[in-house]
Design a protein around this motif. Structure first.
Motif, PDB file in Angstrom:
ATOM      1  N   ALA A  86       0.754  -1.154  -0.036  1.00  0.00           N
ATOM      2  CA  ALA A  86       0.036   0.162   0.069  1.00  0.00           C
ATOM      3  C   ALA A  86       0.817   1.452   0.213  1.00  0.00           C
ATOM      4  N   LEU A  87       1.842   1.253   0.700  1.00  0.00           N
ATOM      5  CA  LEU A  87       2.947   2.391   0.868  1.00  0.00           C
ATOM      6  C   LEU A  87       3.613   2.628  -0.442  1.00  0.00           C
ATOM      7  N   ALA A  88       4.119   1.456  -1.054  1.00  0.00           N
ATOM      8  CA  ALA A  88       4.783   1.699  -2.415  1.00  0.00           C
ATOM      9  C   ALA A  88       3.650   2.074  -3.412  1.00  0.00           C
ATOM     10  N   GLY A  89       2.472   2.011  -3.269  1.00  0.00           N
ATOM     11  CA  GLY A  89       1.529   2.484  -4.236  1.00  0.00           C
ATOM     12  C   GLY A  89       0.993   3.936  -4.007  1.00  0.00           C
ATOM     13  N   GLY A  90       1.545   4.551  -2.790  1.00  0.00           N
ATOM     14  CA  GLY A  90       1.126   5.729  -2.404  1.00  0.00           C
ATOM     15  C   GLY A  90      -0.373   5.826  -1.873  1.00  0.00           C
ATOM     16  N   ASP A  91      -0.775   4.651  -1.282  1.00  0.00           N
ATOM     17  CA  ASP A  91      -2.165   4.501  -0.712  1.00  0.00           C
ATOM     18  C   ASP A  91      -1.850   4.486   0.726  1.00  0.00           C
ATOM     19  N   VAL A  92      -1.643   5.547   1.210  1.00  0.00           N
ATOM     20  CA  VAL A  92      -1.219   5.773   2.660  1.00  0.00           C
ATOM     21  C   VAL A  92      -2.632   5.653   3.600  1.00  0.00           C
ATOM     22  N   GLU A  93      -3.709   5.744   3.107  1.00  0.00           N
ATOM     23  CA  GLU A  93      -5.088   5.543   3.832  1.00  0.00           C
ATOM     24  C   GLU A  93      -5.203   4.295   4.328  1.00  0.00           C
ATOM     25  N   THR A  94      -4.968   3.318   3.273  1.00  0.00           N
ATOM     26  CA  THR A  94      -5.008   1.830   3.458  1.00  0.00           C
ATOM     27  C   THR A  94      -4.026   1.315   4.602  1.00  0.00           C
ATOM     28  N   ALA A  95      -2.828   1.894   4.067  1.00  0.00           N
ATOM     29  CA  ALA A  95      -1.673   1.438   5.241  1.00  0.00           C
ATOM     30  C   ALA A  95      -2.072   1.715   6.570  1.00  0.00           C
ATOM     31  N   SER A  96      -2.641   3.044   6.638  1.00  0.00           N
ATOM     32  CA  SER A  96      -2.990   3.680   8.026  1.00  0.00           C
ATOM     33  C   SER A  96      -4.498   2.791   8.726  1.00  0.00           C
ATOM     34  N   ARG A  97      -5.077   2.372   7.763  1.00  0.00           N
ATOM     35  CA  ARG A  97      -6.137   1.538   8.362  1.00  0.00           C
ATOM     36  C   ARG A  97      -5.718   0.175   8.827  1.00  0.00           C
ATOM     37  N   LEU A  98      -4.601  -0.573   8.175  1.00  0.00           N
ATOM     38  CA  LEU A  98      -4.160  -1.572   8.644  1.00  0.00           C
ATOM     39  C   LEU A  98      -3.124  -1.782   9.935  1.00  0.00           C
ATOM     40  N   LEU A  99      -2.419  -0.372   9.992  1.00  0.00           N
ATOM     41  CA  LEU A  99      -1.878  -0.082  10.994  1.00  0.00           C
ATOM     42  C   LEU A  99      -2.377   0.161  12.353  1.00  0.00           C
ATOM     43  N   GLY A 100      -3.481   0.945  12.283  1.00  0.00           N
ATOM     44  CA  GLY A 100      -4.494   1.190  13.307  1.00  0.00           C
ATOM     45  C   GLY A 100      -4.138   2.933  13.625  1.00  0.00           C
ATOM     46  N   ALA A 101      -3.029   3.532  12.806  1.00  0.00           N
ATOM     47  CA  ALA A 101      -2.762   4.744  13.154  1.00  0.00           C
ATOM     48  C   ALA A 101      -2.058   5.161  11.814  1.00  0.00           C
ATOM     49  N   PRO A 102      -2.030   6.543  11.414  1.00  0.00           N
ATOM     50  CA  PRO A 102      -1.342   7.014  10.236  1.00  0.00           C
ATOM     51  C   PRO A 102       0.053   6.626  10.123  1.00  0.00           C
ATOM     52  N   TYR A 103       0.419   6.205   8.963  1.00  0.00           N
ATOM     53  CA  TYR A 103       1.941   5.698   8.904  1.00  0.00           C
ATOM     54  C   TYR A 103       2.789   7.021   9.159  1.00  0.00           C
ATOM     55  N   SER A 104       4.016   7.018   9.746  1.00  0.00           N
ATOM     56  CA  SER A 104       4.889   8.093   9.965  1.00  0.00           C
ATOM     57  C   SER A 104       6.118   7.778   9.865  1.00  0.00           C
ATOM     58  N   LEU A 105       6.853   8.831   9.493  1.00  0.00           N
ATOM     59  CA  LEU A 105       8.279   8.851   9.497  1.00  0.00           C
ATOM     60  C   LEU A 105       9.010   9.776  10.551  1.00  0.00           C
ATOM     61  N   GLU A 106      10.030   9.609  10.828  1.00  0.00           N
ATOM     62  CA  GLU A 106      10.800  10.209  11.989  1.00  0.00           C
ATOM     63  C   GLU A 106      12.106  10.289  11.846  1.00  0.00           C
ATOM     64  N   GLY A 107      12.521  11.700  12.294  1.00  0.00           N
ATOM     65  CA  GLY A 107      14.164  11.768  12.066  1.00  0.00           C
ATOM     66  C   GLY A 107      14.467  13.263  12.439  1.00  0.00           C
ATOM     67  N   GLU A 108      15.597  13.726  11.767  1.00  0.00           N
ATOM     68  CA  GLU A 108      16.281  14.943  12.003  1.00  0.00           C
ATOM     69  C   GLU A 108      16.063  15.952  10.986  1.00  0.00           C
ATOM     70  N   VAL A 109      15.813  17.033  11.233  1.00  0.00           N
ATOM     71  CA  VAL A 109      15.516  17.937  10.099  1.00  0.00           C
ATOM     72  C   VAL A 109      17.039  18.618   9.632  1.00  0.00           C
TER      73      VAL A 109
END
Length: 219
Positions: A86-109
């Motif tokens: 789903a992520l590879a296809g840009g479908d972050v909404e489906t990925a978030s449904r499966l994860l139970g929360a929005p997919y996120s990335l964390e790091g340094e600016v």
């Protein structure tokens, strides 16, 4: 709140024990009385499944509770593979449904080309903490941004994941740039977490910078 953590090293000896022996060890060493297992879980050198473990309950002293597969409408299987696809296809909404929360990335600016300042859209260039983290497909996304050190959570914005095809000197590497609405602070070196809510569009190439700015306005 965890009372105790145990690391069981996957030694040759551990690799060779049966599922029944593994369960018996859990009972004897850690006092385990019941174990919740997934519907497709196997353990031990003999790949014991939930039904086999349940049949051995009287010998191991460990009760088995089998978790059924999670079913979601229109989604064939809830699995890490489905989420990555789903992520590879840009479908972050489906990925978030499966994860139970929005997919996120964390790091340094970190510092980037800083072209956004020139265009009127200053962006935070994110360097993910985990280089193995799955990236959503190239494109522009609706996001919410957290800057924990500043006490900022859930600030709306838009994130571009791309190779900057409209920038003359771009080197082709993928960048993750987030424009945070109603924010103009200096956050270089700070931690940023970006939650992906929806994909707006794929990455596009513009022949002029004014055309790019016009699209950013529309986004």
């Amino acid at each position: 709140g965890v009372d105790r953590v145990e690391f069981m090293h996957f030694t040759p000896e551990l690799r060779e024990i049966t599922g029944e022996e593994f369960l018996r060890r859990l009972r004897e060493r850690y006092g385990v009385r019941a174990l919740v297992v997934g519907f497709n879980n196997h353990f031990g050198a003999d790949r014991m499944d939930a039904s086999g473990a349940r049949a051995a309950e009287s010998r191991t002293g460990v009760g088995i509770v089998e978790a059924p597969p999670l079913k979601l409408a229109e989604i064939p299987a809830v699995s890490s593979t489905t989420i990555r696809e789903a992520l590879a296809g840009g479908d972050v909404e489906t990925a978030s449904r499966l994860l139970g929360a929005p997919y996120s990335l964390e790091g340094e600016v970190v510092h980037g080309a800083e072209l956004g300042h020139t265009l009127g859209y200053p962006t935070a260039n994110l360097r993910p903490s985990d280089v193995r983290a799955a990236l959503p497909a190239l494109g522009v996304y609706v996001v919410e941004a957290d800057i924990p050190e500043l006490g900022i959570y859930g600030r709306r914005g838009m994130t571009n994941i791309g190779r900057r095809p409209s920038v003359k000197d771009a080197d082709g590497s993928v960048s993750i740039e987030t424009y945070i609405f109603d924010f103009d602070g200096d956050i270089y070196g700070r931690r940023l977490r970006v939650h992906f809510l929806r994909r707006l569009r794929p990455e596009m190439k513009f022949t002029t910078l004014p055309a790019l700015v016009s699209q950013l306005d529309a986004d």
